[in-house]
Each structure stands twice: as structure tokens, then as C-alpha cells.
Design a protein around this motif. Structure first.
Motif, PDB file in Angstrom:
ATOM      1  N   HIS A  94       0.864  -1.191   0.000  1.00 16.28           N
ATOM      2  CA  HIS A  94       0.000   0.000   0.000  1.00 16.28           C
ATOM      3  C   HIS A  94       0.894   1.232   0.000  1.00 16.28           C
ATOM      4  N   ASP A  95       0.895   1.964  -1.120  1.00 20.98           N
ATOM      5  CA  ASP A  95       1.741   3.143  -1.250  1.00 20.98           C
ATOM      6  C   ASP A  95       0.916   4.378  -0.888  1.00 20.98           C
ATOM      7  N   THR A  96       1.312   5.087   0.175  1.00 14.65           N
ATOM      8  CA  THR A  96       0.529   6.257   0.628  1.00 14.65           C
ATOM      9  C   THR A  96       1.330   7.545   0.627  1.00 14.65           C
ATOM     10  N   GLY A  97       2.529   7.545   0.058  1.00 16.73           N
ATOM     11  CA  GLY A  97       3.270   8.796   0.034  1.00 16.73           C
ATOM     12  C   GLY A  97       4.736   8.597   0.352  1.00 16.73           C
ATOM     13  N   ARG A  98       5.366   9.620   0.896  1.00 20.77           N
ATOM     14  CA  ARG A  98       6.813   9.607   1.101  1.00 20.77           C
ATOM     15  C   ARG A  98       7.253   8.695   2.231  1.00 20.77           C
ATOM     16  N   THR A  99       6.443   8.599   3.270  1.00 20.99           N
ATOM     17  CA  THR A  99       6.824   7.799   4.424  1.00 20.99           C
ATOM     18  C   THR A  99       5.854   6.633   4.563  1.00 20.99           C
ATOM     19  N   LEU A 100       6.395   5.431   4.671  1.00 23.06           N
ATOM     20  CA  LEU A 100       5.595   4.224   4.789  1.00 23.06           C
ATOM     21  C   LEU A 100       5.873   3.556   6.117  1.00 23.06           C
ATOM     22  N   LEU A 101       4.928   2.748   6.581  1.00 22.96           N
ATOM     23  CA  LEU A 101       5.144   1.873   7.716  1.00 22.96           C
ATOM     24  C   LEU A 101       5.641   0.525   7.223  1.00 22.96           C
ATOM     25  N   ALA A 102       6.379  -0.160   8.077  1.00 21.53           N
ATOM     26  CA  ALA A 102       6.879  -1.481   7.709  1.00 21.53           C
ATOM     27  C   ALA A 102       5.727  -2.426   7.395  1.00 21.53           C
ATOM     28  N   SER A 103       4.579  -2.206   8.046  1.00 23.58           N
ATOM     29  CA  SER A 103       3.427  -3.074   7.799  1.00 23.58           C
ATOM     30  C   SER A 103       2.858  -2.895   6.399  1.00 23.58           C
ATOM     31  N   GLN A 104       3.250  -1.811   5.702  1.00 22.41           N
ATOM     32  CA  GLN A 104       2.783  -1.600   4.339  1.00 22.41           C
ATOM     33  C   GLN A 104       3.668  -2.300   3.309  1.00 22.41           C
ATOM     34  N   LEU A 105       4.730  -2.972   3.755  1.00 18.99           N
ATOM     35  CA  LEU A 105       5.659  -3.645   2.858  1.00 18.99           C
ATOM     36  C   LEU A 105       5.380  -5.143   2.833  1.00 18.99           C
ATOM     37  N   GLU A 106       5.685  -5.735   1.708  1.00 20.59           N
ATOM     38  CA  GLU A 106       5.613  -7.187   1.602  1.00 20.59           C
ATOM     39  C   GLU A 106       7.039  -7.710   1.726  1.00 20.59           C
TER      40      GLU A 106
END
Length: 592
Positions: free
Chosen positions: A84-96
Motif C-alpha cells: 500500500h503506497d501512501t506517500g513519502r513515508t511508509l510503515l513497515a506493515s505496508q511492505l511485503e
């Protein structure tokens, strides 16, 4: 039935063998989203997240904030896919993150050592020109029809040529792709896929290797008619804005004593006598005035948190005139005054049968203008609706990408409300005059009388202007409420002139201007000038809007010609009042 038994048995065996494979495929759907390489952030002194995702050229595309229970250290150097790409800063939970099996089978990517001085975080991308394209980036189709970077093919191609990955642009520094030039933070174009491909090339520069025309850029600030959303932090960086208003205002009329009278019974027109009525005087210069106002400003920073702006407002001269002429002495007309010698109301005859014949005229003028120069800075901004907070640092609802990530995919905001503080310099000027001319030929004695009198008043204000601007902006409509007050000093100036000529002899003074009052006077007074305005505008294009507003202005401690008329006093005496002005503004706004 016996002959179908072998066929049924074969189908049952085939179904049994396919069931585990189908179950495994259902539990492990095809990956989605763009891919990148997980690296460490070498510069966290300003509170930046400790990890980042780079593309195959070593350019940072996203910052990564660890999530509780997820350890990213063992995945540094490996290929990571974004869910889930939401912008410049991501949470680790948004990565596979890679599984243990995939981690062992895929080699780690070595990007080399990156020093803190070389590291440029994505949020500063707006200050950096888009990087040069090194060629067509190999992509592979995802199940939703989008494209993702195929790093396997990139590494294989480089290995066949016996070359290493290209060095980062600009002497090895990590230079981010300004992805928000096309997809600003928190905004999604209606034609874009669900996940933004990190390998997108900025549309502001055409790559000679891609051989394709760039797509249309997003409207300034996300305020376009086709963008569908607005943001607290417009992505268009510095810019200027201008407004031209047509003004239709009403001012306080000038108060004067009764200046001309008549008597319907044919008697001398003395105030208070039967049949006497006032034909001129009281409240004058109270008609609507036409004017114009021009405002121009420029944003000084990329986040549009600081601007400098100026405005100039002026009105055409408002004039009022009255004249009377009766050379045959057929009517009754006179100038009333208070006779200090008799301590009673009296009148100076201009025309009356058997007494005198003559003419009389009055001319009044008023002129107003204002100028201001001020700084404007944002103190609060809030997105109304949507799925997250805005991205400007003064926003009350969060930091944008992080708050959107906590709630899943961030949704566009249909409107924003913003508050700006303004502080600067304010100048106002009010120039007014009142003049009289009298030419009389009395019957007894038959000596002509000429009289000229005038009162001129000037008010000049200089002060500090402080206030707030509340801006409620949606896709096409905008509401702007302004409240400010200027505090400073008013320089008051008054000139009194009068001459009387009888039989060729001229003396100083007149009927309303005793000789002791004739002269020039000046003084300074403390003043406040509050001003309120409410404006509604409608956006015709991304840059052009039409607007209508109502404004109210008050100016304390001004001097006006009609208030200083006092023929009973042998010397000049200050008499001050206040000025009210209000009216409608019809404007045309341009933003670039």
C-alpha cells in the motif's frame, strides 16, 4: 456404468492432486505493487525514519518507519515490494517482506556506502531537479494491470555485460525522483492505478529514451476542476497571485450646519421663523462611490507558508455642488448664521424683493485612498473529509503520509480550512474640502459685496496592520473571511481661508470664517482602523476565479471640513469625528 468407472476414477485422482496446489495458490496470491531495495537511512539527526527504499539506481523513493513486531534489519539490501503506497513515508506493515525461502534464493543488492552528507530525503525532492533517465526501466505486469520494476532482469542484464549497477547521480549522492511533481502527496489522478509506480519519470522533462509525450501535470495546489481534491500543502512551490476589484462603497456623509435657507412666506429666511426651511446643508457627500482595489502577492517558500503581498485601494473624487442665482430679486434666499452681537439667529440676504439680488454657490469634494504592504504566514490548516491529515507543518490533523498509512489508503480531501496571520504596514488618506462663493448687489446701500470662503481638511494615517485570514477552500468554491486592525497615528491638517470685498476694499474673513480663524493648523492623533471582509469566489479554471465580497471599514479620529465650521468662535477650535465606509467588491482573481 461399468465402462464409465475408469474415467470417473481418473477424475477423482486428478482433483485430489490439484486441491493442495489450488489451496496454496489461493493462500499465496500474486504480489502487487512497485518494488525497491531496502537500505538504511544514514542521516536520522532530524528525526527521519531509520530505513528507506531505493530504486535500482540508488535513488531514494520512500522512507520507511518500523512497525511494532516487524524487524527490518535482516532485510537490508533485499528487494521489497510495497503493498500500500501512501506517500513519502511508509510503515513497515505496508511492505511485503521476503519469506525465509525467497531470502535465501535471491542475492542481496549492494548499493555501496552512503554518507549522511550525501543522503537527500524524499521530502526535499521539490528543491532538486528531476534526475536524468538512464534508459527504459524493465517492468513486469502485475495482476491488476499495472507495472512494477523487474529487478531480476536488471541484475541479469548487468551481469551479462559484466558491469555493476550505475552509480547514483551527482557524484554518488542519493538523489530522489521528485515523484510528487506528478502525484502530489495525498493526491491521486483519476486515471492512475491504485499503486503509484516508483519508476515513473517526471512529466516536467521528457526523457529522450522513452520517446513519449509527458502526461498533463496536476493543477496548482490540487485546486483544479479535474483534480477532485485540495491539499493544505500545494505542490506548485513558489508562485504569485493577483486580484482586481471593482468597488461600490458608501461613506459617512459630511455633516455641516444649515448653509442656505428660504422662506415660503416672503419673510427673511431666519432659522426658527415661520415659513423658513433649509434648502442646502446638513448631510452631504453621502452618495455611493465607485473605486478599484488591486492586490498582488508572492509565496516565498515551497510549502506556501510565507508570502508578501500589497494592495492599493482608491475612489474617484466624490463631488457635491449647489448654486442659486436671482439677478431680478424675485425670490427669497439667504445664508443663516448665529449673530454673536445680538445672541440670536440671523441671516445674510442673497436675494429678496426690495432688498438685494445676487448669487451663491457651494462646492464640496471628498477623496479617499489606502495602501498596504504586509507579510502573510500560515498558522493552521486542516483537511475536511478524506482519509488523513494534511502535509503542511502547521496542520492540526497530523503529518499526512503517516496518518494516512495508519488508516489504510489515504483518500483525497474535498476541502481544507486554513488560517493565516498577517502583519504589515497600512496607509490611509482622506482629503476633503468645502468652499463658498457669494456675489450680492444690495439695494441699500447700493454697494456690491463679494465673498469667498473655504475649509480644507486632510487626514493621513500611518500604522501597523495586524489580523487573520480564514480560508475555506473546496474544489471550485472558496470562502475567505478577513479581520484586521491597523493601529497608528493620524496627521490632521486644516486650512481656513476667507476674504470679503465691499466697494473695492478687501478684508480677511467672511461670514463663516472669522478673521481670527483664518490660517493653517496641524496636529497628530492616535487612531485605530479596524476592517472586516467576507468574500466568496468561484473557480473558472485552475488559475482564474471570480469573486464577490462585502467590506466594512472604520477610521477613528479624523477631521472633516463641515465639523470645524463655527462662526461664533473668534479662534479656530478642533472638532474631530470618525469615518465609516462599507460596500461591495466584485473581483477577478489569478493564481500562478
Amino acid at each position: 456404468m461399468q465402462r464409465w468407472r475408469p474415467l470417473l476414477t481418473a477424475l477423482v485422482i486428478a482433483a485430489a492432486s490439484l486441491t493442495p496446489a489450488l489451496a496454496q495458490e489461493a493462500s499465496n496470491p500474486a504480489p502487487r505493487g512497485a518494488m525497491g531495495i531496502l537500505i538504511r537511512n544514514p542521516d536520522t539527526s532530524r528525526g527521519e525514519p531509520p530505513f528507506a527504499i531505493a530504486d535500482q539506481f540508488g535513488k531514494v523513493q520512500r522512507l520507511v518507519e518500523p512497525s511494532p513486531g516487524v524487524s527490518l534489519d535482516r532485510f537490508v539490501g533485499e528487494r521489497i515490494r510495497i503493498k500500500h503506497d501512501t506517500g513519502r513515508t511508509l510503515l513497515a506493515s505496508q511492505l511485503e517482506l521476503p519469506t525465509a525461502t525467497s531470502s535465501r534464493s535471491e542475492p542481496r543488492v549492494q548499493l555501496g556506502s552512503v554518507s549522511p552528507a550525501q543522503f537527500i530525503p524524499p521530502r526535499r525532492a521539490r528543491e532538486i531537479d528531476p534526475p536524468r533517465s538512464f534508459g527504459v526501466i524493465p517492468t513486469q505486469a502485475t495482476e491488476d494491470g499495472g507495472e512494477a520494476i523487474d529487478l531480476d532482469k536488471v541484475l541479469a542484464d548487468e551481469a551479462r555485460r559484466g558491469e555493476t549497477l550505475p552509480e547514483p547521480v551527482r557524484g554518488g549522492s542519493i538523489e530522489p525522483l521528485p515523484a510528487d511533481d506528478y502525484y502530489p502527496e495525498g493526491q491521486y489522478h483519476e486515471s492512475s492505478p491504485e499503486v503509484i509506480d516508483m519508476g515513473i519519470v517526471s512529466p516536467r522533462r521528457r526523457s529522450p529514451l522513452l520517446h513519449q509525450e509527458p502526461g498533463p501535470p496536476m493543477p496548482l495546489g490540487g485546486y483544479g476542476r479535474d483534480s477532485g481534491c485540495v491539499t493544505c500543502n500545494p505542490p506548485s512551490q513558489r508562485g504569485f497571485y493577483a486580484r482586481a476589484d471593482y468597488l461600490l462603497w458608501w461613506f459617512d456623509g459630511m455633516a455641516t450646519p444649515p448653509l442656505a435657507t428660504t422662506n415660503d412666506l416672503g419673510n427673511p429666511p431666519i432659522l426658527g421663523d415661520a415659513g423658513t426651511r433649509v434648502v442646502y446643508g446638513g448631510e452631504i457627500l453621502d452618495n455611493a462611490r465607485n473605486g478599484a482595489q488591486f492586490t498582488i502577492g508572492a509565496w516565498l517558500d515551497d510549502r506556501r507558508d510565507l508570502a508578501i503581498e500589497g494592495d492599493w485601494m482608491f475612489f474617484g473624487n466624490e463631488n457635491d455642488a449647489f448654486s442659486y442665482s436671482d439677478p431680478t430679486a424675485s425670490g427669497v434666499f439667504g445664508r443663516p448664521f448665529y449673530n454673536t452681537a445680538t445672541d440670536a439667529q440671523d441671516v445674510q440676504i442673497i436675494s429678496q424683493p426690495g432688498a438685494a439680488a445676487g448669487s451663491f454657490s457651494v462646492a464640496a469634494r471628498s477623496e479617499f485612498e489606502s495602501f498596504g504592504l504586509r507579510a502573510r504566514t500560515g498558522v493552521g490548516c486542516h483537511e475536511l473529509g478524506g482519509g488523513g491529515g494534511c502535509s503542511c507543518p502547521t496542520c492540526t490533523s497530523g503529518r499526512g503520509p503517516l496518518s494516512g498509512a495508519l488508516g489504510g489508503m489515504r483518500q483525497p480531501a474535498p476541502a481544507i480550512s486554513r488560517i493565516d496571520f498577517i502583519a504589515g504596514y497600512r496607509y490611509l488618506n482622506l482629503e476633503e474640502s468645502l468652499a463658498f462663493s457669494e456675489n450680492v448687489a444690495p439695494v441699500t446701500p447700493p454697494i456690491s459685496r463679494f465673498l469667498n470662503e473655504s475649509f480644507n481638511a486632510s487626514n493621513e494615517f500611518h500604522g501597523a496592520d495586524l489580523g487573520y485570514v480564514y480560508d475555506l477552500r473546496s474544489k471550485r468554491w472558496n470562502l475567505e473571511l478577513t479581520g484586521k486592525v491597523a493601529v497608528g497615528g493620524t496627521r490632521q491638517r486644516v486650512g481656513v481661508n476667507g476674504t470679503t470685498s465691499i466697494g473695492g476694499t478687501t478684508t480677511t474673513g467672511g461670514l463663516l470664517t472669522p478673521a481670527g480663524q483664518v490660517g493653517y493648523y496641524s496636529r497628530d492623533r492616535f487612531s485605530v482602523v479596524p476592517e472586516l471582509s467576507a468574500r466568496a469566489s468561484y473557480r473558472l479554471t485552475d488559475q482564474l476565479s471570480v469573486s464577490a465580497a462585502y467590506s466594512l471599514l472604520y477610521w477613528a479620529n479624523v477631521v472633516r471640513p463641515g465639523d470645524v465650521i463655527d462662526p461664533t468662535s473668534p479662534t479656530f477650535d478642533w472638532q474631530e469625528t470618525s469615518l465609516w465606509a462599507h460596500g461591495l467588491n466584485f473581483g477577478l482573481d489569478y493564481n500562478y
